[in-house]
Scaffold this motif. Structure first.
Motif, mmCIF file in Angstrom:
data_model
loop_
_atom_site.group_PDB
_atom_site.id
_atom_site.type_symbol
_atom_site.label_atom_id
_atom_site.label_comp_id
_atom_site.label_asym_id
_atom_site.label_seq_id
_atom_site.Cartn_x
_atom_site.Cartn_y
_atom_site.Cartn_z
ATOM 1 N N HIS A 299 0.859 -1.193 0.000
ATOM 2 C CA HIS A 299 0.000 0.000 0.000
ATOM 3 C C HIS A 299 0.891 1.238 0.000
ATOM 4 N N PRO A 300 0.975 1.981 -1.104
ATOM 5 C CA PRO A 300 0.318 1.721 -2.386
ATOM 6 C C PRO A 300 0.955 0.540 -3.104
ATOM 7 N N PRO A 301 0.235 -0.098 -4.046
ATOM 8 C CA PRO A 301 0.796 -1.263 -4.748
ATOM 9 C C PRO A 301 1.950 -0.862 -5.656
ATOM 10 N N HIS A 302 3.134 -1.284 -5.284
ATOM 11 C CA HIS A 302 4.344 -0.890 -6.012
ATOM 12 C C HIS A 302 5.339 -2.039 -5.849
ATOM 13 N N TYR A 303 5.484 -2.851 -6.890
ATOM 14 C CA TYR A 303 6.294 -4.065 -6.805
ATOM 15 C C TYR A 303 7.500 -3.928 -7.725
ATOM 16 N N PHE A 304 8.683 -4.008 -7.123
ATOM 17 C CA PHE A 304 9.930 -3.710 -7.820
ATOM 18 C C PHE A 304 10.673 -5.011 -8.143
ATOM 19 N N PHE A 305 11.014 -5.178 -9.404
ATOM 20 C CA PHE A 305 11.733 -6.361 -9.856
ATOM 21 C C PHE A 305 12.985 -5.945 -10.630
ATOM 22 N N THR A 306 13.992 -6.780 -10.546
ATOM 23 C CA THR A 306 15.139 -6.630 -11.425
ATOM 24 C C THR A 306 15.315 -7.935 -12.191
ATOM 25 N N THR A 334 0.444 -7.654 -17.320
ATOM 26 C CA THR A 334 0.279 -7.695 -15.870
ATOM 27 C C THR A 334 -0.799 -8.701 -15.491
ATOM 28 N N SER A 335 -0.868 -9.038 -14.204
ATOM 29 C CA SER A 335 -1.801 -10.065 -13.750
ATOM 30 C C SER A 335 -3.259 -9.643 -13.876
ATOM 31 N N ASP A 336 -3.509 -8.336 -14.045
ATOM 32 C CA ASP A 336 -4.889 -7.896 -14.267
ATOM 33 C C ASP A 336 -5.234 -7.804 -15.751
ATOM 34 N N GLY A 337 -4.343 -8.308 -16.607
ATOM 35 C CA GLY A 337 -4.638 -8.404 -18.030
ATOM 36 C C GLY A 337 -4.190 -7.228 -18.879
ATOM 37 N N ASN A 338 -3.631 -6.190 -18.282
ATOM 38 C CA ASN A 338 -3.171 -5.051 -19.072
ATOM 39 C C ASN A 338 -1.914 -5.425 -19.867
ATOM 40 N N VAL A 339 -1.860 -4.956 -21.093
ATOM 41 C CA VAL A 339 -0.728 -5.229 -21.967
ATOM 42 C C VAL A 339 -0.099 -3.919 -22.397
ATOM 43 N N GLU A 340 1.239 -3.869 -22.337
ATOM 44 C CA GLU A 340 1.972 -2.680 -22.723
ATOM 45 C C GLU A 340 3.104 -3.086 -23.661
ATOM 46 N N GLU A 341 3.391 -2.271 -24.638
ATOM 47 C CA GLU A 341 4.490 -2.532 -25.561
ATOM 48 C C GLU A 341 5.486 -1.377 -25.486
ATOM 49 N N PHE A 368 5.743 -2.535 -11.109
ATOM 50 C CA PHE A 368 4.359 -2.776 -11.505
ATOM 51 C C PHE A 368 3.435 -2.491 -10.328
ATOM 52 N N SER A 369 2.175 -2.284 -10.643
ATOM 53 C CA SER A 369 1.174 -2.100 -9.591
ATOM 54 C C SER A 369 0.439 -3.402 -9.295
ATOM 55 N N SER A 418 -3.872 4.559 -8.113
ATOM 56 C CA SER A 418 -3.673 4.534 -9.556
ATOM 57 C C SER A 418 -2.187 4.523 -9.862
ATOM 58 N N TYR A 419 -1.828 3.907 -10.984
ATOM 59 C CA TYR A 419 -0.425 3.724 -11.322
ATOM 60 C C TYR A 419 -0.158 4.208 -12.729
ATOM 61 N N THR A 420 0.869 5.001 -12.875
ATOM 62 C CA THR A 420 1.297 5.464 -14.187
ATOM 63 C C THR A 420 2.748 5.060 -14.375
ATOM 64 N N SER A 421 3.011 4.332 -15.445
ATOM 65 C CA SER A 421 4.377 3.870 -15.665
ATOM 66 C C SER A 421 5.202 4.951 -16.336
ATOM 67 N N SER A 422 6.502 4.859 -16.133
ATOM 68 C CA SER A 422 7.414 5.780 -16.802
ATOM 69 C C SER A 422 8.565 4.977 -17.355
ATOM 70 N N PHE A 423 8.935 5.231 -18.586
ATOM 71 C CA PHE A 423 9.980 4.450 -19.233
ATOM 72 C C PHE A 423 11.195 5.317 -19.472
#
Length: 461
Positions: A299-306, A334-341, A368-369, A418-423
């Protein structure tokens, strides 16, 4: 009647020794002791040395050399060990074997870690710690610390490292005295004993000594403060084990089986999925991943991976196959079905040239959220001999899943932020080598050793 009652005993006394010893060999040490009270004959047979040699090997992992050094019979040697370690008999062999396997591995791959291990403590010292903290220590934890009292407070830590461009972590296995000094009584972390510690981040794994505040007794976890709660004692937990025995032996197994790579004499906690390999013509790509709890939150949902990627060109490839990486493409689900390219030039700011036998490795990160997701994609290369020959190399699908987590008891359900990605362009460290050995990352660039409490790194894809 007297003759009939006595006949079974007479028959037992007149049986040959060999079949009786064979039967006794199937008994536990407790049953052997019980048999010794039945009759004089069984009392003598139950002390037969080969029976107790088998039990000494099974429970205490003793060898012929140990017995010769002690000068005792196997029966007396078992009694000696039982008088000292008997309360741990269900744990000792498993933990002793794990420690021996770990030390043998470290001696070959990370020899400087061996010197940081501390000798085991005594029962009296463990009892004094219990009196100091006012709480009982689990027997599997006590047993392990009778074998080795953690390690000295040095780097690298025995319990694994992780390194990114602006983040470094290495966890020390705490000795019991230092752990007792960090025993928690504050709200949100009551009755929790630290197992590990990282100097650079302040990160620790804890073990719950009592069931409280949503924790289960003896489970190990990383605490994760709820950043959206007004109450600072609201602590979420990333669960790492159900008890000390499971936590420690699972880690050791990952080390000694090569699941975790050794990089510059440090154990890096990357996990490689066995099927996560893809070969396109002469180029093979494999991926391993790691979850970083110190940079994550529930909380907030913020999961960090390398993730760590290895690109290798076969040594049998033709010299004309030499090529250079131009760009990368990612498809993220993502696990909620969202797809990003996502696509961009190079990798970690580099455009590696691949020649026969060449290995290029690099690490990057993403956030990811959702607690799980997977990535897949491809690299685009061109041949150096013919720049117009452009081709794609597949990156296998790899999954990133955070450990199980639990909210503190009585916590209200919250709406996900809410989550907004940044690349950004990849700016992490990289490794490049001209042979087939990818066990070392070579030069690590820009590691910041400062504490990063609460830090959040940008997303790199």
């Amino acid at each position: 009647m007297l003759t009939m009652a006595a006949s079974p005993e007479l028959q037992m006394d007149h049986l040959p020794s060999d079949p009786l010893l064979h039967i006794l060999s199937y008994l536990s040490f407790r049953d052997l002791v019980h048999c010794s009270y039945v009759s004089r004959r069984l009392n003598d047979l139950s002390k037969h040395n080969p029976l107790w040699k088998s039990l000494c090997c099974k429970h205490w992992l003793l060898t012929d050399a140990d017995r010769l050094q002690s000068g005792l019979s196997w029966y007396c040697l078992f009694k000696q060990y039982y008088s000292d370690l008997g309360r741990y008999i269900q744990y000792y062999a498993v933990l002793k074997r794990a420690w021996e396997q770990l030390k043998s591995f470290l001696q070959q791959r990370c020899p400087r870690m061996i010197t940081s291990l501390k000798d085991g403590v005594t029962e009296l010292e463990l009892n004094n710690v219990e009196a100091q903290i006012g709480c009982k220590l689990p027997d599997d934890y006590r047993c392990s610390y009778r074998i080795h009292n953690g390690q000295k407070l040095v780097i690298p830590g025995l319990m694994g490292s992780m390194s990114l461009s602006n983040h470094y972590r290495s966890e020390v296995l705490l000795d019991v005295e230092t752990a007792a000094g960090g025993f928690q009584q504050r709200k949100g972390m009551r009755r929790c004993l630290p197992l590990t510690f990282c100097f650079h981040t302040g990160l620790s794994q804890y073990m719950a000594l009592e069931p409280a505040e949503g924790r289960r007794m003896c489970e190990s976890f990383y605490p994760c403060p709820d950043q959206t709660a007004q109450d600072p004692s609201a602590i979420d937990m990333f669960i790492t084990g159900s008890c000390f025995l499971e936590w420690f032996t699972a880690y050791v197994n990952n080390v000694v089986t090569g699941e975790y790579p050794i990089i510059r004499d440090q154990i890096f906690r990357y996990v490689h999925e066995k099927g996560c390999v893809a070969t396109t013509d002469d180029i093979t790509v494999s991926v391993s991943t790691s979850f970083l709890p110190e940079l994550s939150s529930v909380h907030p949902p913020h999961y960090f991976f390398t993730y760590r990627i290895r690109i290798e060109m076969s040594s049998s490839a033709s010299p004309e196959a030499t090529c250079q990486l131009d760009s990368r493409y990612w498809k993220i689900t993502t696990s909620d079905g969202n797809v990003e390219e996502v696509q961009g030039p190079g990798v970690v700011g580099e455009f590696p040239v691949m020649t026969p036998g060449k290995v290029h490795e690099y690490a990057s990160c993403t956030t990811f959220s959702t607690p799980s997701e997977y990535m897949e994609g491809h690299y685009t290369f061109h041949r150096l001999a013919n720049k117009e020959e452009v081709f794609q190399v597949a990156i296998p699908r790899f999954h990133m899943v955070c450990p199980p987590y639990r909210e503190p008891s009585g916590q209200m359900q919250k709406t996900s932020t809410s989550y907004t990605s940044s690349f950004d362009d990849d700016e992490d460290f990289y490794y490049e080598d001209d042979d087939d050995n990818g066990d070392d990352f070579g030069n690590l660039r820009g590691i910041n050793m400062a504490a990063l409490e609460g830090a959040r790194c940008p997303r790199h894809i």
